[in-house]
Each structure stands twice: as structure tokens, then as C-alpha cells.
Design a protein around this motif. Structure first.
Motif, PDB file in Angstrom:
ATOM      1  N   ILE A   1      -6.855  62.669-129.477  1.00  0.00           N
ATOM      2  CA  ILE A   1      -6.857  62.521-128.029  1.00  0.00           C
ATOM      3  C   ILE A   1      -5.619  63.210-127.478  1.00  0.00           C
ATOM      4  O   ILE A   1      -4.510  62.942-127.921  1.00  0.00           O
ATOM      5  N   GLY A   2      -5.819  64.109-126.519  1.00  0.00           N
ATOM      6  CA  GLY A   2      -4.721  64.719-125.779  1.00  0.00           C
ATOM      7  C   GLY A   2      -4.759  64.180-124.359  1.00  0.00           C
ATOM      8  O   GLY A   2      -5.815  63.826-123.852  1.00  0.00           O
TER       9      GLY A   2
ATOM     10  N   LEU B   1      -8.173  62.707-120.532  1.00  0.00           N
ATOM     11  CA  LEU B   1      -8.065  62.539-121.978  1.00  0.00           C
ATOM     12  C   LEU B   1      -9.003  63.551-122.619  1.00  0.00           C
ATOM     13  O   LEU B   1     -10.212  63.529-122.380  1.00  0.00           O
ATOM     14  N   ARG B   2      -8.431  64.456-123.396  1.00  0.00           N
ATOM     15  CA  ARG B   2      -9.225  65.476-124.087  1.00  0.00           C
ATOM     16  C   ARG B   2      -9.554  64.947-125.478  1.00  0.00           C
ATOM     17  O   ARG B   2      -8.665  64.783-126.307  1.00  0.00           O
ATOM     18  N   LEU B   3     -10.848  64.684-125.687  1.00  0.00           N
ATOM     19  CA  LEU B   3     -11.308  64.098-126.935  1.00  0.00           C
ATOM     20  C   LEU B   3     -11.757  65.198-127.875  1.00  0.00           C
ATOM     21  O   LEU B   3     -12.404  66.154-127.460  1.00  0.00           O
TER      22      LEU B   3
ATOM     23  N   ASP C   1     -12.684  64.268-121.264  1.00  0.00           N
ATOM     24  CA  ASP C   1     -13.179  65.606-121.580  1.00  0.00           C
ATOM     25  C   ASP C   1     -13.819  65.538-122.966  1.00  0.00           C
ATOM     26  O   ASP C   1     -13.125  65.439-123.980  1.00  0.00           O
ATOM     27  N   CYS C   2     -15.138  65.589-123.008  1.00  0.00           N
ATOM     28  CA  CYS C   2     -15.894  65.401-124.254  1.00  0.00           C
ATOM     29  C   CYS C   2     -16.364  66.717-124.857  1.00  0.00           C
ATOM     30  O   CYS C   2     -17.239  66.717-125.744  1.00  0.00           O
ATOM     31  N   HIS C   3     -15.819  67.832-124.409  1.00  0.00           N
ATOM     32  CA  HIS C   3     -16.272  69.144-124.850  1.00  0.00           C
ATOM     33  C   HIS C   3     -16.142  69.340-126.358  1.00  0.00           C
ATOM     34  O   HIS C   3     -16.999  69.969-126.982  1.00  0.00           O
ATOM     35  N   ASP C   4     -15.084  68.811-126.952  1.00  0.00           N
ATOM     36  CA  ASP C   4     -14.838  69.040-128.379  1.00  0.00           C
ATOM     37  C   ASP C   4     -15.216  67.852-129.251  1.00  0.00           C
ATOM     38  O   ASP C   4     -14.766  67.754-130.402  1.00  0.00           O
TER      39      ASP C   4
ATOM     40  N   THR D   1     -13.115  69.629-115.949  1.00  0.00           N
ATOM     41  CA  THR D   1     -12.159  68.527-115.954  1.00  0.00           C
ATOM     42  C   THR D   1     -11.452  68.359-114.626  1.00  0.00           C
ATOM     43  O   THR D   1     -10.899  67.301-114.356  1.00  0.00           O
ATOM     44  N   ASP D   2     -11.492  69.378-113.767  1.00  0.00           N
ATOM     45  CA  ASP D   2     -10.833  69.247-112.469  1.00  0.00           C
ATOM     46  C   ASP D   2     -11.809  68.828-111.368  1.00  0.00           C
ATOM     47  O   ASP D   2     -11.419  68.653-110.227  1.00  0.00           O
TER      48      ASP D   2
END
Length: 128
Positions: free
Chosen positions: A7-8, A28-30, A60-63, A117-118
């Protein structure tokens, strides 16, 4: 222990007319597998961010390469916590794996899904 979920975090605050913060936004970049091992990390990171009614939390579920019932349950619990507190929860850029799970479980309509995300949009009604 194999650490397969990451998580970022990014934060942003919007300032109102009187110089008062009007909305806090966190992303939160997952990344990786949102499963029985990864779901508790997401709940721990996101839970406190949903206590503030003026906050928008973007996941953010992209990854996300895999999501099982534990991951889905965590997402549903976070959605309920956001609704209870008045915060906004957005799922951004869901990966094909996440979209597939949402379709299979007929839960795609309970989440507000955005393609960036924005994007904040109107979170009052989930997007189908």
C-alpha cells in the motif's frame, strides 16, 4: 512471511474560503494480492482515514493482481464505515481482476468507481 500486498499513500487537502480545510483527500495505491493475508493491511491503513466525514478516500486498485472473498469483504466493510461516518470511499481504476470479482458477486453497483485517482465526482450514488 511472504509480503505480496503493498500500500502506498498520498494525501491532499483542499482549502476553503476562510483558509479552513474543507476536504481532506487520501489515495491508497494498492498493489499485489488482496486476499486473506493482504486484507488486514488494507483495513488497518484505511480504517482510520474513514473516521473524518470531510475526507475522501480513494483506493487505487489498478495494480491489484488478485482479490478473493477476504479482500471483497474488506472493501465492503470499508464502504460501510465510510457511509457510517459520512466519509467518501472511491474505487479508482479497478484492475480486470477486481472488476471481474465485483461483477461475479453483483457488488459493482454498491461502490462508487472512478477511472482516475484524481476524479471525485458525486459519491452520493454508486456507479454501475
Amino acid at each position: 512471511m511472504d509480503n505480496r500486498f503493498w500500500i502506498g499513500r498520498e494525501d491532499e487537502e483542499t482549502i476553503g474560503h476562510e483558509g479552513e480545510p474543507t476536504e481532506a483527500r487520501a489515495v491508497l495505491r494498492l498493489s499485489g494480492e488482496l486476499d486473506l493475508e493482504g486484507a488486514p493491511s488494507l483495513a488497518e491503513a484505511a480504517g482510520p482515514l474513514l473516521k473524518d466525514a470531510s475526507r475522501t478516500l480513494v483506493l487505487d486498485c489498478h495494480d491489484v493482481t488478485f482479490c478473493d472473498s477476504s479482500g471483497l469483504n474488506t472493501l465492503l466493510n470499508l464502504r460501510q464505515r465510510a457511509a457510517d461516518s459520512g466519509a467518501r470511499l472511491l474505487l479508482a481504476r479497478p484492475s480486470a481482476h477486481v472488476r471481474h470479482l465485483l461483477r461475479l458477486t453483483h457488488t459493482e453497483r454498491v461502490f462508487h468507481v472512478v477511472e482516475a485517482t484524481d476524479a471525485v465526482g458525486d459519491a452520493s450514488a454508486p456507479r454501475s
